[in-house]
Design a protein around this motif. Structure first.
Motif, PDB file in Angstrom:
ATOM      1  N   SER A   9      43.114 -25.946 -31.642  1.00  0.00           N
ATOM      2  CA  SER A   9      42.547 -26.454 -30.400  1.00  0.00           C
ATOM      3  C   SER A   9      41.345 -27.055 -30.550  1.00  0.00           C
ATOM      4  N   ASN A  11      38.921 -27.158 -28.508  1.00  0.00           N
ATOM      5  CA  ASN A  11      38.025 -26.332 -27.854  1.00  0.00           C
ATOM      6  C   ASN A  11      37.410 -25.194 -28.836  1.00  0.00           C
ATOM      7  N   GLY A  14      37.180 -21.909 -26.977  1.00  0.00           N
ATOM      8  CA  GLY A  14      38.143 -21.936 -25.858  1.00  0.00           C
ATOM      9  C   GLY A  14      38.960 -20.617 -26.047  1.00  0.00           C
ATOM     10  N   SER A  15      39.892 -20.687 -25.683  1.00  0.00           N
ATOM     11  CA  SER A  15      40.831 -19.499 -25.548  1.00  0.00           C
ATOM     12  C   SER A  15      41.361 -19.213 -27.013  1.00  0.00           C
ATOM     13  N   THR A  16      42.031 -20.439 -27.599  1.00  0.00           N
ATOM     14  CA  THR A  16      42.409 -20.180 -28.839  1.00  0.00           C
ATOM     15  C   THR A  16      41.561 -19.755 -29.860  1.00  0.00           C
ATOM     16  N   PRO A  83      46.794 -23.904 -28.611  1.00  0.00           N
ATOM     17  CA  PRO A  83      46.958 -23.948 -26.878  1.00  0.00           C
ATOM     18  C   PRO A  83      48.368 -24.556 -26.498  1.00  0.00           C
ATOM     19  N   LEU A  84      49.124 -24.061 -25.580  1.00  0.00           N
ATOM     20  CA  LEU A  84      50.252 -24.603 -25.498  1.00  0.00           C
ATOM     21  C   LEU A  84      49.907 -26.022 -24.571  1.00  0.00           C
ATOM     22  N   TYR A  85      50.504 -27.164 -25.131  1.00  0.00           N
ATOM     23  CA  TYR A  85      50.419 -28.431 -24.563  1.00  0.00           C
ATOM     24  C   TYR A  85      51.686 -29.113 -24.278  1.00  0.00           C
ATOM     25  N   TYR A  86      51.987 -28.988 -22.988  1.00  0.00           N
ATOM     26  CA  TYR A  86      53.241 -29.704 -22.610  1.00  0.00           C
ATOM     27  C   TYR A  86      54.525 -28.918 -23.472  1.00  0.00           C
ATOM     28  N   TYR A  87      54.307 -27.505 -23.297  1.00  0.00           N
ATOM     29  CA  TYR A  87      55.417 -26.723 -23.868  1.00  0.00           C
ATOM     30  C   TYR A  87      55.489 -26.602 -25.155  1.00  0.00           C
ATOM     31  N   ALA A 120      48.433 -20.041 -23.224  1.00  0.00           N
ATOM     32  CA  ALA A 120      48.909 -20.889 -22.032  1.00  0.00           C
ATOM     33  C   ALA A 120      48.330 -20.713 -20.655  1.00  0.00           C
ATOM     34  N   TRP A 121      48.566 -21.446 -19.796  1.00  0.00           N
ATOM     35  CA  TRP A 121      48.051 -20.967 -18.340  1.00  0.00           C
ATOM     36  C   TRP A 121      49.139 -20.448 -17.703  1.00  0.00           C
ATOM     37  N   ASN A 122      50.392 -21.115 -17.854  1.00  0.00           N
ATOM     38  CA  ASN A 122      51.575 -20.486 -17.516  1.00  0.00           C
ATOM     39  C   ASN A 122      51.926 -18.950 -17.856  1.00  0.00           C
ATOM     40  N   CYS A 155      46.668 -17.383 -20.059  1.00  0.00           N
ATOM     41  CA  CYS A 155      45.492 -17.535 -20.373  1.00  0.00           C
ATOM     42  C   CYS A 155      44.936 -18.887 -20.264  1.00  0.00           C
ATOM     43  N   GLY A 156      44.730 -19.219 -19.281  1.00  0.00           N
ATOM     44  CA  GLY A 156      44.403 -20.710 -18.825  1.00  0.00           C
ATOM     45  C   GLY A 156      42.839 -21.012 -18.850  1.00  0.00           C
TER      46      GLY A 156
HETATM   47  C1  LIG Z   1      46.916 -31.499 -22.423  1.00  0.00           C
HETATM   48  C2  LIG Z   1      47.056 -30.003 -21.840  1.00  0.00           C
HETATM   49  C3  LIG Z   1      48.500 -29.673 -21.770  1.00  0.00           C
HETATM   50  C4  LIG Z   1      48.717 -28.573 -21.277  1.00  0.00           C
HETATM   51  N1  LIG Z   1      50.274 -27.789 -21.240  1.00  0.00           N
HETATM   52  C5  LIG Z   1      50.241 -26.713 -20.785  1.00  0.00           C
HETATM   53  C6  LIG Z   1      51.578 -26.296 -20.725  1.00  0.00           C
HETATM   54  O1  LIG Z   1      52.532 -27.011 -20.931  1.00  0.00           O
HETATM   55  N2  LIG Z   1      52.081 -25.152 -20.038  1.00  0.00           N
HETATM   56  C7  LIG Z   1      50.764 -24.173 -19.769  1.00  0.00           C
HETATM   57  O2  LIG Z   1      51.057 -23.136 -19.349  1.00  0.00           O
HETATM   58  N3  LIG Z   1      49.604 -24.649 -19.890  1.00  0.00           N
HETATM   59  C8  LIG Z   1      49.120 -25.909 -20.554  1.00  0.00           C
HETATM   60  N4  LIG Z   1      47.978 -26.214 -20.732  1.00  0.00           N
HETATM   61  C9  LIG Z   1      46.912 -25.061 -20.456  1.00  0.00           C
HETATM   62  C10 LIG Z   1      46.201 -24.766 -21.757  1.00  0.00           C
HETATM   63  O3  LIG Z   1      47.357 -24.182 -22.491  1.00  0.00           O
HETATM   64  C11 LIG Z   1      45.478 -23.589 -21.470  1.00  0.00           C
HETATM   65  O4  LIG Z   1      44.108 -23.624 -20.576  1.00  0.00           O
HETATM   66  C12 LIG Z   1      45.005 -22.897 -22.721  1.00  0.00           C
HETATM   67  O5  LIG Z   1      44.143 -21.813 -22.511  1.00  0.00           O
HETATM   68  C13 LIG Z   1      43.860 -23.846 -23.328  1.00  0.00           C
HETATM   69  O6  LIG Z   1      43.376 -23.382 -24.847  1.00  0.00           O
HETATM   70  P1  LIG Z   1      41.890 -23.674 -25.272  1.00  0.00           P
HETATM   71  O7  LIG Z   1      40.744 -22.961 -24.375  1.00  0.00           O
HETATM   72  O8  LIG Z   1      42.187 -23.210 -26.686  1.00  0.00           O
HETATM   73  O9  LIG Z   1      41.557 -25.293 -25.118  1.00  0.00           O
HETATM   74  C14 LIG Z   1      47.513 -27.406 -20.920  1.00  0.00           C
HETATM   75  C15 LIG Z   1      46.226 -28.051 -21.174  1.00  0.00           C
HETATM   76  C16 LIG Z   1      46.149 -28.948 -21.619  1.00  0.00           C
HETATM   77  C17 LIG Z   1      44.563 -29.687 -21.633  1.00  0.00           C
END
Ligand SMILES: Cc1cc2nc3c(=O)[nH]c(=O)nc-3n(C[C@H](O)[C@H](O)[C@H](O)COP(=O)(O)O)c2cc1C
Length: 177
Positions: A9, A11, A14-16, A83-87, A120-122, A155-156
């Motif tokens: 991540s 960040n 951040g959450s990760t 972090p989950l990025y576009y799954y 992930a947010w979802n 965990c958004g």
């Molecule tokens: C580029 C990008 C893509 C993301 N894609 C998804 C996703 O596909 N599904 C989801 O649930 N959350 C998605 N998220 C939300 C992040 O996974 C979530 O906010 C996570 O807590 C971020 O972790 P961090 O604090 O370590 O950055 C996305 C965020 C970003 C910035």
């Protein structure tokens, strides 16, 4: 055990990072030696596919992946944190995984232990289907020995993550190693 955490991540707070911190606390308390490798802020470039390495040899790119490679070939366990990025995993972490290409056989023969930490947010039940399928495929292909996964649904934000049970789950995963 020497544990290398590939922190995927960008960040740092951040959450990760929260899951990684709790995992490290648990693993350190259990007597393990942890090193967090902040791959997002290193000079690491994508694999160019030139295959001059022949899938096992020096990479033509002289960047920070040389140091990551050395760390991975000297450790006992690798943790993929993303972090989950576009799954899927973040592009920064995927870039590192693709660069495994140049030391594929030696990585295979290490029989490293492994784990996955992700957020992930979802919160839907299918949120991590693609990422876990990828991780399990890597485990199989690289002959890793999976020690566990912490899948942070819903965990958004750091606030959401802090109030969830996932930091504790990451701590317990580390402590139980
Ligand atoms: C580029 C990008 C893509 C993301 N894609 C998804 C996703 O596909 N599904 C989801 O649930 N959350 C998605 N998220 C939300 C992040 O996974 C979530 O906010 C996570 O807590 C971020 O972790 P961090 O604090 O370590 O950055 C996305 C965020 C970003 C910035």
């Amino acid at each position: 055990m020497k544990i290398v955490i590939l922190m995927g991540s960008p960040n740092r707070k951040g959450s990760t990072a929260m899951l990684v911190g709790h995992f490290v606390n648990g693993a350190t308390e259990a007597g393990h030696d942890c090193e967090v490798v902040d791959v997002c802020h290193m000079d690491i470039h994508p694999c160019t596919g030139c295959v001059r390495c022949g899938y096992e040899g020096p990479c033509v790119q002289k960047d920070d992946m040389q140091a990551v490679r050395a760390k991975l070939l000297q450790c006992d366990m690798v943790v993929f944190a993303t972090p989950l990025y576009y799954y899927g995993m973040s592009a920064q972490l995927k870039m590192v995984v693709d660069r495994f290409c140049a030391f594929n056989s030696s990585l295979n023969s290490r029989r490293l232990k492994s784990a996955l930490l992700t957020v992930a947010w979802n919160a839907a039940d299918w949120t991590f289907d693609a990422l876990t399928a990828h991780y399990k495929t890597l485990v199989r292909y690289i002959r890793l020995r999976d020690m566990g996964m912490v899948l942070g649904y819903g965990c958004g934000t750091t606030g959401m993550t802090r109030s969830s049970g996932y930091p504790e789950a990451a701590y317990r995963l580390g402590k139980g190693l």
